[in-house]
Design a protein around this motif. Structure first.
Motif, short mmCIF file in Angstrom:
data_model
loop_
_atom_site.label_atom_id
_atom_site.label_comp_id
_atom_site.label_asym_id
_atom_site.label_seq_id
_atom_site.Cartn_x
_atom_site.Cartn_y
_atom_site.Cartn_z
N PHE A 522 0.84 -1.20 0.00
CA PHE A 522 0.00 0.00 0.00
C PHE A 522 0.88 1.25 0.00
O PHE A 522 2.07 1.21 0.27
N LYS A 523 0.24 2.37 -0.30
CA LYS A 523 0.91 3.67 -0.20
C LYS A 523 0.53 4.31 1.12
O LYS A 523 -0.55 4.05 1.67
N LEU A 524 1.41 5.14 1.63
CA LEU A 524 1.17 5.79 2.93
C LEU A 524 1.09 7.30 2.76
O LEU A 524 2.00 7.92 2.23
N LEU A 525 0.00 7.88 3.20
CA LEU A 525 -0.20 9.33 3.21
C LEU A 525 -0.25 9.79 4.65
O LEU A 525 -1.19 9.49 5.38
N GLU A 542 6.01 7.24 -0.91
CA GLU A 542 5.44 7.74 0.33
C GLU A 542 5.42 9.25 0.28
O GLU A 542 6.39 9.89 -0.12
N LEU A 543 4.31 9.84 0.68
CA LEU A 543 4.13 11.27 0.55
C LEU A 543 4.52 12.00 1.83
O LEU A 543 4.59 11.43 2.91
N ASN A 544 4.74 13.33 1.68
CA ASN A 544 5.02 14.21 2.80
C ASN A 544 6.30 13.83 3.55
O ASN A 544 6.44 14.07 4.72
N LYS A 545 7.20 13.18 2.87
CA LYS A 545 8.43 12.79 3.55
C LYS A 545 9.62 12.98 2.63
O LYS A 545 10.00 12.13 1.85
N ASP A 546 10.20 14.19 2.69
CA ASP A 546 11.44 14.48 1.97
C ASP A 546 11.34 14.16 0.49
O ASP A 546 12.32 13.75 -0.13
N GLU A 547 10.16 14.37 -0.10
CA GLU A 547 10.03 13.93 -1.49
C GLU A 547 10.70 14.88 -2.48
O GLU A 547 10.80 14.58 -3.65
#
Length: 858
Positions: A522-525, A542-547
């Motif tokens: 799964f993807k994590l938001l 993974e979003l909202n993490k140093d992307e």
């Protein structure tokens, strides 16, 4: 006495009043001349004098003061013509009193004296004529005559006294204004200095902590580093707030426009706000998809506005959440950027709303003890909004919450919508989050409003379900492409979600501390939620993490700073990005290095002795043009007042990064100034591996000698994140620079170049403070201030003591770090035995002795 500028400006308009009064008096006199059949030949002269006066006024032929004198002389001549007639003898006194009062507005006592003399000459002429004509002098006529003479004299004396008083007051006012201007200039210098001085050590704290957080694997150490980093960010923010408030208070705030993207602004805010929220409250950022992809405005101030509004809302909200709603309605000039921040906090009454923009104000309604901060946030927001031509409104209700609305005009750089779905008709999204997990009803409305607005704007259907049965039923009706599930739903219904993951892309919306199983697929938001994070989940990361992290592998960088510690910090950060870093400690050294070797980017400090960063940059750009190179030059300085960025860009720098270095700002500038071919995405988010020399060590009692001479090693270690290895590196750098700095100070002292002396004292002050030598740092500060003010005697009185303390500290540092042993290894001993010619006779690999020729014993 030479009149001051403020007085001259105040009386500049008086000549027009004199001219109008003279014209009116002349018209009345011409009428009386015709009626009384006086000398008609005087009428052309009166008309000519008025015409001449108006021509001079309109043409500005002479300076204002000379013109007033010309008007006054012509008026006195006209007055004399009027007064010499018998019927006017006792009418001229009130006329002259009016003229004297008129001339009181002019700061020239000589004009008043001329009026008095003209009256006495005219009236004296009348008295002589009356005596010659045999006028009978009754007691009434005598008292009337004396009264007129006395009246004009008293009016003249009062007018003269007023002029003196006015002039004295205005002179004092001008003096006070000059003093205020001088104080303002000193305050400007102080602002630059305090920004530089406080931000220099904060650069080490924030910059290196942000790097170490990614390197350290030990959880306890990483948690401690994150706390240090958080504290550093808070101090840096408060320093920035104080500078912003001071600039607003002095009316010196500068607005610097540039192209920016709202997506970057929101991502930076989310990164910054996450530590202070820590999943305590629900936080949502809805950016309308129609907001232009890029706009043109002061992005730093817009970011600070959003930051202050959001942090203020979080600070005064104990339960519920905060909803940020951003729109950009189109206008002829571009758009109105509308920022609306709503919270479920304690709210305010009408009296508090009136006071909320006062500086340092914090409400007493249960907030003061619970909320920190300086009380400057909303006053800064209001100042920024006004400076950018916008407006701000507040609606609030006690125990319900607050809504702050900001509207700022912005130009549009790229009108393309910031968010677009390529094929909305092929997308069908469902949300499986039970509302029971979101107990606050207003927060549920926030989430509903955000999802509904996104669905309508993007024309992509979105459906909520709050039970597994409803989800199964929904799948029989619609072909779902994406499913958003909550944290508890993921845990409770994992088996079912695993069974459908090949058909539906599943995104788990959870707290920032939540982690997915490695093999779930799964993807994590992670919270907080934003428009951009929702619509990016199909990208498989993974979003909202140093992307947005980048790498600059192989980029050749040159760091120019006169402070070795700043170079040490900058090199450590730049090497994290794969750059090949060289350094120079002066502008001249940087120029010499650039002549010999090409660099892709140069980071230039501003305040350096002998040649500052601006001059060095301009000389390097001349060489760059001659050698046809592509080097970019970025100002890296602790000068962070609002006008600094605009000043550096105007001077010719390609970019500006304030100290302490903030990673999001740093990466944004790097992506902007470097060619795309030199910047790569950091896909796995990893930096360099932890190095063996980065491991924290402990040696008890090692710094006893430093402590014995007054060095607070605890302070120095705190600056170094309690990393003794790093602290010893700083101590070594401090000792290595001793001889150079001391020599430079001694030269400046001998030649009495106090300003140059102050620059060198400034460098020692900052570095001494960083290692914990507070007493030496304070003495250096005293010498720096004395040098800037040109107070040479203060320097003479303290110089020897300062140098002795500096030498003593350096010797102790060399002993602790082993530098003395290294120096002894290079010692050459002299052992002459006679006056004969000497030759070298090496006795070992390191020590050489001189021996006389023919000495077989050596």
């Amino acid at each position: 006495m030479q009149k001051n500028n403020i007085t001259r400006k105040l009386f500049e308009s008086t000549h027009l009043m004199v001219l109008l009064s003279y014209t009116l008096f002349s018209v009345i006199l011409i009428g009386e001349t015709i009626i009384m059949k006086w000398e008609l030949w005087a009428i052309p002269l009166i008309l000519a004098s008025n015409a001449l006066s108006w021509i001079m006024h309109i043409g500005g032929s002479f300076p204002t003061r000379i013109r007033i004198w010309i008007y006054a002389i012509l008026m006195m001549g006209t007055f004399f013509f009027y007064g010499i007639h018998e019927t006017s003898a006792y009418d001229i006194a009130p006329v002259m009193c009016a003229v004297i009062i008129l001339f009181t507005r002019i700061d020239d006592e000589r004009l008043l004296s001329m009026c008095l003399c003209t009256y006495y000459i005219t009236f004296g002429y009348d008295l002589i004529v009356m005596v010659n004509e045999g006028t009978v002098w009754t007691s009434l006529l005598v008292t009337r005559t004396l009264l007129h003479i006395f009246l004009v004299g008293v009016v003249w004396w009062v007018a003269k006294t007023l002029v003196k008083k006015w002039y004295s007051t205005l002179h004092q006012t001008d003096k006070e204004i000059s003093e205020l201007r001088e104080a303002t200039k000193r305050m400007d210098d102080f602002m630059v200095n305090i920004s530089h001085e406080i931000r220099t050590p904060m650069n080490a704290v924030v910059g290196l902590s942000s790097v170490m957080v990614k390197e350290v694997k030990n959880k306890r150490q990483r948690d401690n580093l994150e706390k240090i980093l958080d504290a550093g960010h808070r101090v840096s923010t408060q320093i920035s707030d104080i500078l912003d408030h001071t600039e607003l208070d002095m009316g010196r705030l500068a607005v610097t426009d540039e192209v920016y993207m709202m997506s970057s602004v929101i991502n930076d805010i989310i990164t910054k706000v996450a530590p202070i929220n820590n999943d305590r409250l629900e936080l949502m950022f809805y950016v309308c998809p129609s907001v232009p992809a890029s706009m043109y405005g002061d992005v730093d101030k817009i970011k600070k506005i959003i930051w202050h509004l959001v942090s203020n809302a979080l600070k005064f909200t104990a339960d519920g959440g905060v909803y940020v709603n951003i729109h950009a309605p189109r206008r002829e000039y571009g758009v109105n950027l509308q920022i609306e921040v709503t919270d479920t906090g304690v709210g305010m009454d009408a009296d508090e709303i009136e006071k909320v923009f006062d500086r340092f104000y914090q409400s007493d309604s249960g907030r003061t003890r619970a909320a920190g901060g300086l009380g400057l946030g909303l006053s800064i927001v209001q100042g920024f909004v006004r400076a950018m031509g916008g407006f701000l409104t507040i609606e609030s209700e006690l125990s319900v919450g607050t809504r702050v609305f900001v509207s700022i005009p912005q130009q549009v750089e790229d009108s393309t919508p910031s968010v677009v779905i390529s094929n909305p008709d092929k997308v069908c999204v469902a949300g499986f989050i039970r509302f029971v997990t979101i107990p606050h009803p207003v927060v549920r409305e926030y989430y509903n409003a955000m999802v509904t607005n996104l669905s309508e704007e993007l024309k992509a259907p979105f459906r909520w379900v709050d039970s597994l049965e409803e989800l199964k039923k929904l799948r029989t009706v619609y072909r779902l492409t994406h499913l958003i599930v909550g944290e508890s739903e993921y845990v409770e219904y994992r088996e079912y979600l695993d069974s459908i993951k090949d058909e539906v892309e599943i995104l788990v919306f959870a707290k920032s501390t939540f982690e997915l199983d490695a093999d779930c697929g799964f993807k994590l938001l992670k919270k907080p939620l934003s428009t951009f994070s929702i619509l990016n989940f199909g990208e498989g990361r993974e979003l909202n993490k140093d992307e947005n992290h980048i790498m600059c592998n192989g980029v050749r960088a040159l760091v120019v700073d006169d402070e070795p510690m700043n170079i040490f910090v900058a090199k450590d950060i730049l090497e994290e990005y794969g750059m090949i870093v060289a350094s120079a400690e002066s502008g001249m050294e940087a120029i010499t290095m650039y002549e010999k070797e090409d660099y892709d980017i140069i980071f230039m400090d501003h305040m350096m002795p002998k040649m500052d960063g601006i001059e060095a940059m301009k000389r390097i750009k001349v060489i760059k043009k001659e050698l046809n190179r592509e080097t970019v030059i970025v100002a890296l300085t602790a000068n962070a007042v609002s006008a600094a960025k605009d000043m550096f860009i105007t001077e010719g720098f390609d970019g500006f990064i304030p100290k302490p270095i903030e990673i999001p700002d740093f990466e944004r500038v790097i992506k902007h100034v470097l060619p795309a071919s030199l910047v790569q995405k950091n896909v796995n988010g990893e930096r360099r591996p932890v190095r063996e020399e980065d491991i924290i060590i402990e040696e008890k009692g090692r710094y006893e000698d430093l402590i014995s001479i007054g060095v607070d090693t605890a302070v120095g270690l705190k600056y170094c994140r309690n990393d003794e290895q790093f602290y010893e590196s700083l101590l070594s750098e401090y000792a290595k620079s001793h001889d150079t700095k001391k020599s430079a100070m001694e030269d400046a002292y001998k030649e009495e170049k106090w300003e140059e002396y102050a620059i060198h004292a400034h460098a020692i002050k900052s570095t001494s403070k960083m290692i914990g030598a507070a007493a030496l740092s304070e003495l250096a500060r005293t010498l720096e201030e004395a040098g800037k003010a040109g107070r040479g005697q203060v320097i003479v009185d303290s110089h020897e003591r300062f140098m002795a303390d500096y030498d003593e500290l350096t010797d102790v540092i060399k002993a602790i770090t082993g530098m003395n042993e290294e120096e002894e290894a290079d010692v050459i001993e002299f052992a002459p035995e006679s006056d004969e010619v000497m030759e070298f006779a090496p006795t070992n690999d390191d020590v050489l002795e001189f021996a006389p020729e023919g000495n077989d014993d050596v």
